[in-house]
Scaffold this active site. Structure first.
Site, PDB file in Angstrom:
ATOM      1  N   GLU A  91       0.868  -1.186   0.000  1.00 43.15           N
ATOM      2  CA  GLU A  91       0.000   0.000   0.000  1.00 43.15           C
ATOM      3  C   GLU A  91       0.897   1.227   0.000  1.00 43.15           C
ATOM      4  O   GLU A  91       1.961   1.236   0.643  1.00 43.15           O
ATOM      5  CB  GLU A  91      -0.893   0.009   1.243  1.00 43.15           C
ATOM      6  CG  GLU A  91      -1.711   1.306   1.330  1.00 43.15           C
ATOM      7  CD  GLU A  91      -2.816   1.298   2.377  1.00 43.15           C
ATOM      8  OE1 GLU A  91      -2.740   0.507   3.325  1.00 43.15           O
ATOM      9  OE2 GLU A  91      -3.742   2.115   2.218  1.00 43.15           O
ATOM     10  N   GLU A 105     -11.127  -3.040   3.448  1.00 42.87           N
ATOM     11  CA  GLU A 105     -11.508  -3.463   4.801  1.00 42.87           C
ATOM     12  C   GLU A 105     -12.910  -2.914   5.071  1.00 42.87           C
ATOM     13  O   GLU A 105     -13.062  -1.883   5.707  1.00 42.87           O
ATOM     14  CB  GLU A 105     -10.487  -2.880   5.772  1.00 42.87           C
ATOM     15  CG  GLU A 105     -10.592  -3.360   7.175  1.00 42.87           C
ATOM     16  CD  GLU A 105      -9.495  -2.705   8.007  1.00 42.87           C
ATOM     17  OE1 GLU A 105      -8.498  -3.371   8.311  1.00 42.87           O
ATOM     18  OE2 GLU A 105      -9.634  -1.523   8.351  1.00 42.87           O
TER      19      GLU A 105
HETATM   20  O1  AHR Z   1      -2.364  -1.384   6.847  1.00 45.01           O
HETATM   21  C1  AHR Z   1      -2.792  -0.134   7.264  1.00 45.01           C
HETATM   22  C2  AHR Z   1      -4.301   0.026   7.165  1.00 45.01           C
HETATM   23  O2  AHR Z   1      -4.946  -0.821   8.056  1.00 45.01           O
HETATM   24  C3  AHR Z   1      -4.897  -0.321   5.837  1.00 45.01           C
HETATM   25  O3  AHR Z   1      -4.807   0.721   4.939  1.00 45.01           O
HETATM   26  C4  AHR Z   1      -6.322  -0.635   6.171  1.00 45.01           C
HETATM   27  O4  AHR Z   1      -6.874  -1.606   5.338  1.00 45.01           O
HETATM   28  C5  AHR Z   1      -6.272  -1.076   7.607  1.00 45.01           C
HETATM   29  O5  AHR Z   1      -7.173  -0.379   8.384  1.00 45.01           O
END
Ligand code: AHR
Length: 617
Positions: free
Chosen positions: A24, A348
């Site tokens: 990410e 998520e």
């Molecule tokens: O990994 C960090 C964050 O944690 C991600 O962006 C999200 O999916 C989760 O809340």
């Protein structure tokens, strides 16, 4: 203590996708990290929170007596903003830290400019103008609108170098770029080599990308749309990074300059996956913004465009070069399909509004993209009302989704208490993809440590995942990358600065588990509950792999008994004190060692250690 292995009794095939990575663009992991571009705000698209056009000069520092201003271009054109320059301006790089150069290293510069002037392009080596040392210099004769390129080779090494452009007359610049020639696998518009190598060295079976909350965005404007990230880089629209607005853990700092240039876009992600031998697992926005913030939703009857985006993504990745989206892939340089098999629908997400939206995607994608495995979100945690709702939904939807994406940011104790979490999971439900997890040593983000205690608990938990990998088919730690001094989230697997990179203890747990995954699970038992075990055998049965994690503070003497007689054995051992951490100064304080050992008989499993035995016939 005895460890008994029945390796002849092959329980099930271990999922070949068990160990992957999750990328990410958080903590400057993309722009300013893995993506090789060295110039921040290269197209003058960054903007201040008030959205004023005069803020488009962010990350560019004019010298005194320089005329430098940003101007609007064509609103719908490739370059929406430009900078007018007469004099000298310096790009301060990501987080104001410039970039590192090594003596003899070559960089490729390009800019789109208009005017008639001599432009000196320099790499300079100090922030103080009076001390500015020129490390490399080249000249461009700007003569009308066009793209101008040159290469620069640095004379000496410097950790914080900056790019400077100096013109004798007025020039309008709308796009700039500086890349090290030596990117990962020599790709143009490629990845920073040392960071990419660290990721590749995990030998990940897959890569989940591009996020994370980045996929969701905070508003409808910064929701992630993969179509904005392909095509010529100078035409890709910069977007605000959703993490720009999060708390930022740097003394006195702010992440106002955190944007996504989308230079690292879906084509580059697919290519990178191919380069490192990982299957791509893209996550697409399901029509919802981040539920940790406003959680805005696209109306159900307006989801069509989002569903089309998902179907078009499959065509972009897999379609023939004659198809509409396959042609775009081919045009970018990859006529062969990328072999996409999985898509995450939403990141998520939780609640009824998510499942209503997921169902629309599922209905359409099953029809339009048969064979693609859909990943549904199981929410943000392991239990509670939202998790129960997700599980109930799965019970009524056993066929649709291939896997449910579970996220665990929990204490190390939770990880050791949950080793048998999946022993009793209903196998008729969608399979489990642990798409984000990490042991958090504190609830307060800045106090969290990337230490051996956390990593050991993750290793113990992974033995449970491996022992259930008929059902737990994919796992990946999160987040993957963080820039030293400029991060929003901790712990992270790999840390970097301008010229260094190191893996945390958790990194080495990931690595040795991924490197030592057998093909078939075998039965293994210990009579000491402090030892957590997973055993597997290789496809041809020529090797038995035993993972033994000692979570206690005492060394344990073991007697390993197996069905077969083995000729040789080696053990990969990772052990440290619970508080030990790696750092830029001591990158290998916690590091695996591989030692020969005697196949039969006694073995000492050290306190707080992970041991992976490979017995060879
Ligand atoms: O990994 C960090 C964050 O944690 C991600 O962006 C999200 O999916 C989760 O809340």
């Amino acid at each position: 203590m005895r460890i008994r292995i029945n390796e002849k009794q092959r329980l099930f095939a271990v999922s070949p996708m068990l160990y992957g990575v999750f990328f990410e663009d958080i903590n400057y992991g993309g722009d300013g990290g893995l993506y090789g571009e060295l110039l921040a705000n290269r197209a003058f698209e960054y903007y201040g929170s008030d959205g004023l056009t005069d803020k488009h000069g962010m990350c560019w520092e004019p010298s005194c007596q320089t005329e430098f201003r940003t101007v609007c271009g064509e609103p719908d054109g490739a370059q929406r903003y430009s900078a007018v320059l007469r004099g000298t301006v310096r790009n301060t790089g990501f987080c104001g830290e410039g970039f590192a150069v090594r003596a003899g290293e070559t960089f490729d510069f390009r800019m789109t400019a208009d005017g008639s002037a001599d432009a000196a392009v320099r790499i300079v080596g100090a922030s103080d103008a009076s001390l500015r040392a020129v490390l490399a210099e080249g000249h461009i004769a700007v003569n009308g609108r066009g793209e101008y390129t040159l290469s620069l080779t640095a004379s000496v090494e410097c950790k914080n170098a900056y790019l400077e452009i100096c013109t004798d007359k007025e020039v309008t610049i709308s796009f700039t770029s500086l890349f090290p020639r030596d990117t990962y696998m020599g790709r143009k518009n490629g990845m920073r080599k040392d960071i990419a190598e660290m990721i590749a060295a995990l030998k990940p079976a897959f890569m989940r990308f591009p996020g994370g909350c980045v996929v969701e965005g905070r508003s409808f404007e910064d929701m992630y749309r993969w179509k904005d990230t392909i095509g010529p880089v100078e035409r890709r629209r910069t977007n605000r990074n959703r993490w720009q607005m999060d708390e930022y853990y740097q003394a006195g700092g702010s992440a106002a300059d955190y944007f996504q240039s989308y230079g690292l876009g879906f084509y580059e992600y697919f290519l990178f996956c191919e380069d490192i031998g990982a299957k791509p697992v893209p996550v697409i926005n399901c029509g919802m913004t981040c539920q940790w913030h406003e959680g805005l939703t696209v109306e159900l009857d307006e989801l069509g465009r989002w569903v089309d985006d998902a179907a078009d993504l499959v065509e972009f990745a897999n379609g023939p070069a004659t198809s509409e989206w396959g042609a775009k892939r081919a045009e970018m340089g990859h006529p062969e399909p990328f072999g996409l098999e999985y898509i995450g629908i939403g990141n998520e997400q939780w609640g009824r509004e998510y499942f209503e939206r997921y169902e629309v995607f599922e209905r359409e994608l099953k029809r339009r993209c048969p064979g693609i495995k859909l990943i549904v979100s199981a929410g943000w945690t392991d239990s509670g009302e939202e998790f129960e709702l997700a599980m109930d939904w799965m019970k009524n939807n056993r066929e649709g989704a291939y896997a449910a994406d579970e996220h665990f940011y929990k204490s190390p104790e939770w990880f050791t208490d949950n080793i048998s979490r999946y022993d009793s999971y209903d196998r008729s439900l969608p399979k489990v993809f642990i798409g984000e997890y990490a042991a958090h040593t504190d609830t307060d983000i800045p106090k969290r440590r990337c230490n051996w205690y956390a990593a050991l608990s993750e290793a113990a938990f992974l033995t449970g995942a491996e022992n259930n990998s008929d059902h737990v088919v994919m796992t990946c730690y999160a987040p993957l990358l963080a820039r030293e001094g400029h991060w929003q989230w901790k712990p992270d697997l790999i840390w970097f600065d301008n010229d260094g990179v190191y893996g945390t203890p958790s990194y080495y747990v990931q690595q040795i588990f991924a490197w030592n995954r057998g093909d078939h699970a075998a039965a293994a038992k210990s009579d000491d509950p402090r030892i957590k075990l997973a055993a597997s055998v290789t496809e041809d049965g020529s090797e038995l792999i035993l993972k033994a994690v000692n979570i206690s503070s005492e060394d344990i003497e073991t007697e390993i008994e197996a069905d077969e007689v083995y000729a040789s054995c080696e053990v990969t051992e990772l052990r440290a004190e619970p508080e030990d951490e790696n750092s830029m100064a001591e990158p290998h304080k916690v590091f695996p060692s591989v030692l020969p050992c005697v196949p039969g008989g006694r073995h000492r499993i050290a306190a707080y250690s992970v041991n992976i035995f490979r017995f060879k016939k």
